[in-house]
Design an enzyme around this catalytic site. Structure first.
Site, PDB file in Angstrom:
ATOM      1  N   ASN A 137      40.007  39.929  51.543  1.00 36.10           N
ATOM      2  CA  ASN A 137      39.966  38.807  50.597  1.00 36.10           C
ATOM      3  C   ASN A 137      41.279  38.622  49.848  1.00 36.10           C
ATOM      4  OD1 ASN A 137      39.857  41.078  49.009  1.00 36.10           O
ATOM      5  ND2 ASN A 137      38.093  40.433  47.786  1.00 36.10           N
ATOM      6  N   HIS A 138      42.349  39.280  50.283  1.00 31.23           N
ATOM      7  CA  HIS A 138      43.648  39.139  49.629  1.00 31.23           C
ATOM      8  C   HIS A 138      44.290  37.799  49.978  1.00 31.23           C
ATOM      9  CE1 HIS A 138      43.929  43.816  49.420  1.00 31.23           C
ATOM     10  NE2 HIS A 138      43.137  43.301  48.499  1.00 31.23           N
ATOM     11  N   PHE A 139      45.130  37.302  49.070  1.00 30.28           N
ATOM     12  CA  PHE A 139      45.759  36.004  49.302  1.00 30.28           C
ATOM     13  C   PHE A 139      46.947  35.817  48.375  1.00 30.28           C
ATOM     14  CE2 PHE A 139      42.355  35.315  46.155  1.00 30.28           C
ATOM     15  CZ  PHE A 139      43.060  34.754  45.109  1.00 30.28           C
ATOM     16  N   HIS A 238      41.956  45.289  39.006  1.00 38.24           N
ATOM     17  CA  HIS A 238      40.498  45.343  38.850  1.00 38.24           C
ATOM     18  C   HIS A 238      39.862  46.423  39.726  1.00 38.24           C
ATOM     19  CE1 HIS A 238      41.061  41.848  41.829  1.00 38.24           C
ATOM     20  NE2 HIS A 238      40.643  42.878  42.557  1.00 38.24           N
ATOM     21  N   ASN A 239      40.690  47.356  40.199  1.00 38.26           N
ATOM     22  CA  ASN A 239      40.174  48.444  41.033  1.00 38.26           C
ATOM     23  C   ASN A 239      40.939  49.713  40.667  1.00 38.26           C
ATOM     24  OD1 ASN A 239      38.187  48.807  43.135  1.00 38.26           O
ATOM     25  ND2 ASN A 239      39.855  49.434  44.457  1.00 38.26           N
ATOM     26  N   HIS A 290      35.749  39.934  37.865  1.00 36.42           N
ATOM     27  CA  HIS A 290      37.094  39.750  38.434  1.00 36.42           C
ATOM     28  C   HIS A 290      37.184  38.557  39.365  1.00 36.42           C
ATOM     29  CE1 HIS A 290      35.357  41.236  42.116  1.00 36.42           C
ATOM     30  NE2 HIS A 290      36.512  41.419  42.724  1.00 36.42           N
ATOM     31  N   ALA A 292      34.448  35.489  41.809  1.00 35.86           N
ATOM     32  CA  ALA A 292      33.117  34.962  42.087  1.00 35.86           C
ATOM     33  C   ALA A 292      32.186  36.024  42.653  1.00 35.86           C
ATOM     34  CB  ALA A 292      33.210  33.786  43.062  1.00 35.86           C
ATOM     35  N   GLY A 293      32.709  36.951  43.449  1.00 40.17           N
ATOM     36  CA  GLY A 293      31.862  37.941  44.105  1.00 40.17           C
ATOM     37  C   GLY A 293      31.228  37.366  45.356  1.00 40.17           C
TER      38      GLY A 293
END
Length: 382
Positions: A137-139, A238-239, A290, A292-293
């Site tokens: 999900n990285h961008f 966030h991790n 962090h 939408a999930g």
């Protein structure tokens, strides 16, 4: 102001969400199981809570005298970085800009080893990955400032209506996975601070620094491609795990609420909300959502999105007329907008729980994932 929709028998478990945020039962069970671990004092689920491989994503976990590397996982330091640009949407030629984004594909051409050394970071042999977005999900996303809700805070952050911004979501690349492998044999036992935990946290902090630098290099590559300059507005991991006295606060897909503004993105086809965290309500463990999930896991998206040519072409545009740059068909499907929850519901839940106030709203213009065709497991090009 608002209460959790979920009342746990264990008072240590809180979920800051309503039924509109689509919290799966599996995620709730994972959160309860996490609370049962040795030394855990409290767990908090955010409105973006969803099931993960080794526990829920979208949560904060506070433990006494013990750190759980498996909660943080492999992508140590993953987070968001927002840059305000000296470029307006009115001046942007989107097709030309999309072509120029190709310059951020592949390894960074700069001297990565020299840079990490100057920053005092041990790259662990992963310097070549510095400045790369990664998969999943990285961008790297070019965004337009669509609405200013809090003019004073927005002005202080250099955010103006009609201007453009960069949002980078990436982490420590292979370094985080190496740290996990070196310091944790697996399982959910955790590491007491006095027996391996502090050594893990030292290596972890180094990976967090690498992830922050990685986002910065991605941003400089993107700005060079767009031929503009910018200023760093926010860096929000966030991790990560943080030691406070003898306690360890783990955040797995949860942003800190004590470091200023936080960008909270939706899917690649949804808005991003820049929010100001408020004094955290009891049980939130100084954390907020962090993003939408996920609503649907990656494997199930194969059956939810048709992969005919016309359907795939649809996935390269967003609802606002923006572009998605992703040559990996599998990734294009797995990260389709319908895989994610409604970001407006997530933000509304946090506002109702007095966790945040909205500062600005940003709209996706160009979302860069990858321009390299993925190779399937048999090694043949797809």
């Amino acid at each position: 102001m608002g209460t959790s929709f979920y009342a746990a028998a264990d008072a240590r478990v809180r979920i800051f969400a309503s039924s509109t945020s689509w919290i799966e039962g599996a995620a709730v069970r994972q959160l309860e199981q996490t609370a049962e671990r040795n030394g855990v004092i409290a767990v908090a689920g955010m409105p973006d809570l969803h099931p993960g491989h080794h526990g829920p994503v979208g949560c904060a976990v506070l433990a006494e005298g013990i750190v759980y590397p498996d909660i943080i996982g492999t992508d140590i330091g993953c987070g968001m970085q927002l840059w305000s640009l000296d470029l307006t949407e009115r001046r942007l030629k989107i097709d030309k800009a999309a072509e120029r984004f190709a310059a951020i594909e592949g390894p960074w051409p700069g001297d990565a080893r020299d840079l990490v050394a100057k920053e005092g970071i041990d790259d662990g042999g992963f310097a070549d990955s510095l400045g790369t977005v990664g998969g999943g999900n990285h961008f790297c996303e070019l965004q337009a400032v669509a609405e200013i809700v809090d003019p004073e805070r927005a002005r202080g952050a250099g955010i103006e209506a009609g201007a453009l911004a960069l949002l980078i979501h990436s982490g420590s690349r292979g370094l985080g996975a190496a740290v996990l492998a070196d310091h944790h044999a697996g399982g959910t036992e955790g590491l007491p601070l006095s027996a391996g935990g502090e050594a893990y946290l030292a290596a972890h902090d180094n990976a967090v620094a690498f992830a922050r630098l990685n986002r910065r290099v991605i941003a400089t590559r993107a700005m060079a491609a767009l031929r503009c300059d910018g200023a760093l507005t926010v860096d929000s991991p966030h991790n990560l795990a943080e030691q406070v006295d003898h306690k360890v606060l783990h955040r797995k897909g949860a942003a800190p609420a004590d470091r200023g503004l936080v960008p909270v993105p939706g899917s690649r086809g949804a808005l991003t909300y820049l929010v100001a965290p408020l004094p955290p309500p009891a049980g939130a463990i100084t954390s907020i959502a962090h993003g939408a999930g996920r609503r649907h896991d990656r494997a199930s998206m194969e059956g939810r999105v048709r992969k005919q040519q016309g359907d795939l072409a649809r996935l390269t545009r967003n609802a606002f007329g923006g572009r998605i740059l992703c040559s990996d068909r599998r990734l294009l499907v797995e990260e389709a907008p319908e895989a994610y929850k409604n970001i407006e519901h997530v933000i509304d839940d946090m506002v109702r729980h007095a966790m945040v106030s909205v500062v600005a709203v940003l709209r996706p213009v160009i979302t860069f994932k990858t321009l390299r065709e993925a190779r399937p497991r048999n090694g043949r090009a797809s």
